[in-house]
Design a protein around this motif. Structure first.
Motif, mmCIF file in Angstrom:
data_model
loop_
_atom_site.group_PDB
_atom_site.id
_atom_site.type_symbol
_atom_site.label_atom_id
_atom_site.label_comp_id
_atom_site.label_asym_id
_atom_site.label_seq_id
_atom_site.Cartn_x
_atom_site.Cartn_y
_atom_site.Cartn_z
ATOM 1 N N THR A 10 30.696 -10.856 -2.232
ATOM 2 C CA THR A 10 29.675 -11.808 -2.203
ATOM 3 C C THR A 10 29.183 -12.324 -3.715
ATOM 4 O OG1 THR A 10 27.714 -10.268 -1.933
ATOM 5 C CG2 THR A 10 28.655 -11.540 -0.088
ATOM 6 N N ARG A 22 32.535 -10.403 -8.797
ATOM 7 C CA ARG A 22 33.385 -9.459 -8.046
ATOM 8 C C ARG A 22 34.578 -10.270 -7.414
ATOM 9 N NH1 ARG A 22 30.300 -4.873 -4.596
ATOM 10 N NH2 ARG A 22 32.471 -4.301 -4.756
ATOM 11 N N ARG A 50 34.886 -13.065 2.224
ATOM 12 C CA ARG A 50 34.241 -12.217 0.983
ATOM 13 C C ARG A 50 32.904 -11.235 1.635
ATOM 14 N NH1 ARG A 50 32.321 -16.881 -3.171
ATOM 15 N NH2 ARG A 50 31.344 -15.266 -4.046
ATOM 16 N N LEU A 51 32.350 -11.697 2.709
ATOM 17 C CA LEU A 51 31.465 -11.060 3.306
ATOM 18 C C LEU A 51 32.056 -9.741 3.756
ATOM 19 C CD1 LEU A 51 29.300 -13.516 5.381
ATOM 20 C CD2 LEU A 51 28.365 -12.295 3.291
ATOM 21 N N GLN A 52 33.058 -9.717 4.461
ATOM 22 C CA GLN A 52 33.877 -8.310 5.018
ATOM 23 C C GLN A 52 34.316 -7.657 3.809
ATOM 24 O OE1 GLN A 52 37.060 -10.302 7.094
ATOM 25 N NE2 GLN A 52 35.557 -11.148 9.029
ATOM 26 N N ARG A 53 34.563 -8.391 2.687
ATOM 27 C CA ARG A 53 34.948 -7.241 1.938
ATOM 28 C C ARG A 53 33.977 -6.994 0.637
ATOM 29 N NH1 ARG A 53 38.753 -9.764 4.363
ATOM 30 N NH2 ARG A 53 40.813 -8.731 4.574
ATOM 31 N N GLN A 54 32.682 -7.492 0.821
ATOM 32 C CA GLN A 54 31.495 -7.323 0.072
ATOM 33 C C GLN A 54 32.068 -7.657 -1.399
ATOM 34 O OE1 GLN A 54 30.955 -2.876 0.115
ATOM 35 N NE2 GLN A 54 29.775 -3.075 1.940
#
Length: 252
Positions: free
Chosen positions: A73, A77, A67-71
């Motif tokens: 969070t 979303r 989730r962090l890598q693909r924004q």
């Protein structure tokens, strides 16, 4: 094979049998079945390997990283992403767990074979950075070699006399796998020192001079190379497993 609905398109039902026919006609059935069989082998292997386990905390951390890598969070979303990809959270969690287990399985299968496989492939993995001059006449090649030995610039002679396109780059061939070099050239390269010129050699009717610039030995310390070799070993393992399957396609 039953004619139960497989897809509904504009309220028109497509049966599984019809879908198989479409894949046959498009030439994609074999690839489709191959993907199924690969997953079947992996699932069966993971079910029988008590040494391949993944703690849920690692799965959850992997999801956080994803989730962090693909924004993604923000929860809404992430939920939108799941919906857009037609997957629920439970299935996504299982998918991440499978990926982590697969990586452990790959390591378990490839690690015992890695060093021996590397040694078998090393001649193709080791590279040497070469310059070259290619001419049509042996006497000219010998004359150029004598000039180089007397101190003439290899690069200047390459620009003036070489018939290959790399003459505009001073004869730079760049890194070349030792394994693709003809035996006689490889032997001369291996006995040369960086900066030495060797030749001339006859190749496909032309005469070639080479300058050995630098040796680039392969090493398992290179993480990218290590991963590439592990993938190759794993694919060989999978291919062998596929060969031993007795598969029958039920078309009716």
């Amino acid at each position: 094979m039953t004619s139960q609905p497989f897809l509904t398109v504009d309220e028109q039902q497509i049966s599984l049998a019809q879908a198989i026919q479409y894949l046959q006609m498009s030439g994609k059935l074999q690839s489709f079945i191959g993907d199924i069989l690969r997953r079947y082998i992996l699932d069966r292997e993971l079910e029988t390997r008590s040494d391949i386990t993944v703690e849920q905390t690692l799965v959850e951390q992997a999801i956080i990283n994803f989730r962090l890598q693909r924004q993604l969070t923000e929860l809404h979303r992430f939920e939108e992403w799941l919906a857009n990809n037609n997957i629920d959270y439970v299935s996504f969690n299982k998918q991440i767990a499978f990926t982590l287990k697969l990586e452990k399985l790959k390591n378990a299968i490839t690690q015992p074979q890695l060093e021996e496989y590397f040694r078998q492939r090393q001649i193709f993995l080791d590279r040497v950075f070469l310059y070259r001059i290619v001419v049509k006449d042996r006497e000219l090649a010998e004359s150029l070699y004598s000039q180089i030995q007397a101190g003439a610039s290899f690069e200047k002679l390459a620009r003036e006399y070489s018939i290959t396109e790399d003459r505009i780059l001073n004869g730079i061939m760049g890194p070349v796998s030792r394994g693709v070099l003809p035996d006689t050239i490889r032997a001369s390269v291996d006995s040369a020192n960086p900066g030495d010129s060797i030749g001339p050699f006859e190749i496909e009717g032309n005469w070639c001079l080479f300058r050995v610039e630098v040796f680039l030995p392969a090493s398992l310390a290179n993480s990218q190379l290590r991963e590439t070799l592990q993938n190759e070993i794993f694919e060989l393992w999978l291919t062998e497993k596929l060969k031993n399957l007795n598969v029958k396609l039920q078309t009716g």
